[in-house]
Design a protein around this motif. Structure first.
Motif, mmCIF file in Angstrom:
data_model
loop_
_atom_site.group_PDB
_atom_site.id
_atom_site.type_symbol
_atom_site.label_atom_id
_atom_site.label_comp_id
_atom_site.label_asym_id
_atom_site.label_seq_id
_atom_site.Cartn_x
_atom_site.Cartn_y
_atom_site.Cartn_z
ATOM 1 N N ASP A 91 123.269 68.160 72.678
ATOM 2 C CA ASP A 91 122.166 68.512 71.792
ATOM 3 C C ASP A 91 122.558 68.054 70.398
ATOM 4 O OD1 ASP A 91 120.592 69.688 73.736
ATOM 5 O OD2 ASP A 91 121.354 71.700 73.345
ATOM 6 N N VAL A 92 121.576 67.669 69.596
ATOM 7 C CA VAL A 92 121.856 67.103 68.278
ATOM 8 C C VAL A 92 121.109 67.873 67.193
ATOM 9 C CG1 VAL A 92 121.683 65.024 66.849
ATOM 10 C CG2 VAL A 92 122.155 64.821 69.277
ATOM 11 N N ARG A 93 121.799 68.067 66.087
ATOM 12 C CA ARG A 93 121.180 68.551 64.855
ATOM 13 C C ARG A 93 121.506 67.501 63.803
ATOM 14 N NH1 ARG A 93 120.142 71.327 68.537
ATOM 15 N NH2 ARG A 93 120.341 73.559 68.763
ATOM 16 N N LYS A 94 120.524 67.159 62.990
ATOM 17 C CA LYS A 94 120.723 66.079 62.020
ATOM 18 C C LYS A 94 121.277 66.554 60.692
ATOM 19 C CE LYS A 94 117.416 63.118 64.245
ATOM 20 N NZ LYS A 94 116.220 62.317 64.149
ATOM 21 N N ASP A 95 121.435 67.873 60.524
ATOM 22 C CA ASP A 95 122.084 68.395 59.324
ATOM 23 C C ASP A 95 122.529 69.834 59.569
ATOM 24 O OD1 ASP A 95 119.870 70.185 58.712
ATOM 25 O OD2 ASP A 95 118.828 68.444 57.897
ATOM 26 N N PHE A 96 123.341 70.350 58.670
ATOM 27 C CA PHE A 96 123.904 71.691 58.823
ATOM 28 C C PHE A 96 122.833 72.764 58.684
ATOM 29 C CE2 PHE A 96 127.242 68.974 56.968
ATOM 30 C CZ PHE A 96 128.067 68.922 58.079
ATOM 31 N N GLN A 97 121.837 72.509 57.850
ATOM 32 C CA GLN A 97 120.766 73.483 57.656
ATOM 33 C C GLN A 97 119.975 73.690 58.952
ATOM 34 O OE1 GLN A 97 121.184 70.786 55.544
ATOM 35 N NE2 GLN A 97 122.202 71.926 53.919
ATOM 36 N N ALA A 98 119.698 72.605 59.659
ATOM 37 C CA ALA A 98 118.983 72.712 60.935
ATOM 38 C C ALA A 98 119.801 73.507 61.939
ATOM 39 C CB ALA A 98 118.668 71.323 61.490
ATOM 40 N N ALA A 99 121.090 73.268 61.976
ATOM 41 C CA ALA A 99 121.961 73.996 62.904
ATOM 42 C C ALA A 99 121.981 75.482 62.566
ATOM 43 C CB ALA A 99 123.372 73.417 62.860
ATOM 44 N N GLU A 100 122.057 75.814 61.286
ATOM 45 C CA GLU A 100 122.085 77.215 60.872
ATOM 46 C C GLU A 100 120.765 77.922 61.165
ATOM 47 O OE1 GLU A 100 123.393 76.628 56.790
ATOM 48 O OE2 GLU A 100 125.276 77.613 57.296
ATOM 49 N N ARG A 101 119.649 77.207 60.999
ATOM 50 C CA ARG A 101 118.336 77.813 61.264
ATOM 51 C C ARG A 101 118.183 78.170 62.739
ATOM 52 N NH1 ARG A 101 116.586 73.890 57.708
ATOM 53 N NH2 ARG A 101 115.917 72.529 59.391
ATOM 54 N N ILE A 102 118.661 77.305 63.610
ATOM 55 C CA ILE A 102 118.525 77.544 65.048
ATOM 56 C C ILE A 102 119.534 78.594 65.510
ATOM 57 C CG2 ILE A 102 118.661 76.478 67.326
ATOM 58 C CD1 ILE A 102 117.579 73.915 65.940
#
Length: 128
Positions: A33-44
């Motif tokens: 699975d991919v997140r394109k930035d740290f903010q996206a990862a933290e939100r999920i």
């Protein structure tokens, strides 16, 4: 018994290399699975569901360090690899915690070897 694929979360802001890394990991049998930035990862906020988290640092080492510190606090046994142009590292304290908790060091070495051509994983040195 069904052999489950290991789940890897790749956080990678580098559009030019991201797809290659995804193909490499998928080809080796990992579910990615991919997140394109740290903010996206933290939100999920689902990192604890993965067998391994890979942070590709690139030009954002400060953000990556803050994120990996927070991630380690929330998920103490979660293996984390920090991918740079200079090698593969782990956040400070991760290797010793991994030894205590039975963290999958072989998975970390296998992925490190694939991504950087080396199975040697260095721990981030202490700040001076």
């Amino acid at each position: 018994m069904k052999n489950e694929r290991k789940k890897v979360l790749l956080i990678d802001m580098d559009d030019g290399r991201r797809e290659t890394r995804i193909k490499l990991l998928n080809g080796a049998g990992y579910e990615v699975d991919v997140r394109k930035d740290f903010q996206a990862a933290e939100r999920i906020d689902d990192e604890g569901e993965y067998d391994l988290v890979i942070l590709a640092l690139h030009f954002h080492p400060g953000e990556a360090a803050s994120y990996s510190d927070e991630l380690s606090k929330r998920n103490p046994g979660l293996p984390i690899l920090l991918l740079t142009d200079y090698g593969v590292f782990v956040p400070r304290g991760t290797l010793s915690k991994g030894m205590e908790s039975g963290s999958p060091m072989s998975l970390m070495k296998e992925v490190a070897k694939m991504l950087a051509g080396s199975s040697h994983i260095k721990e981030v040195p202490a700040a001076k």
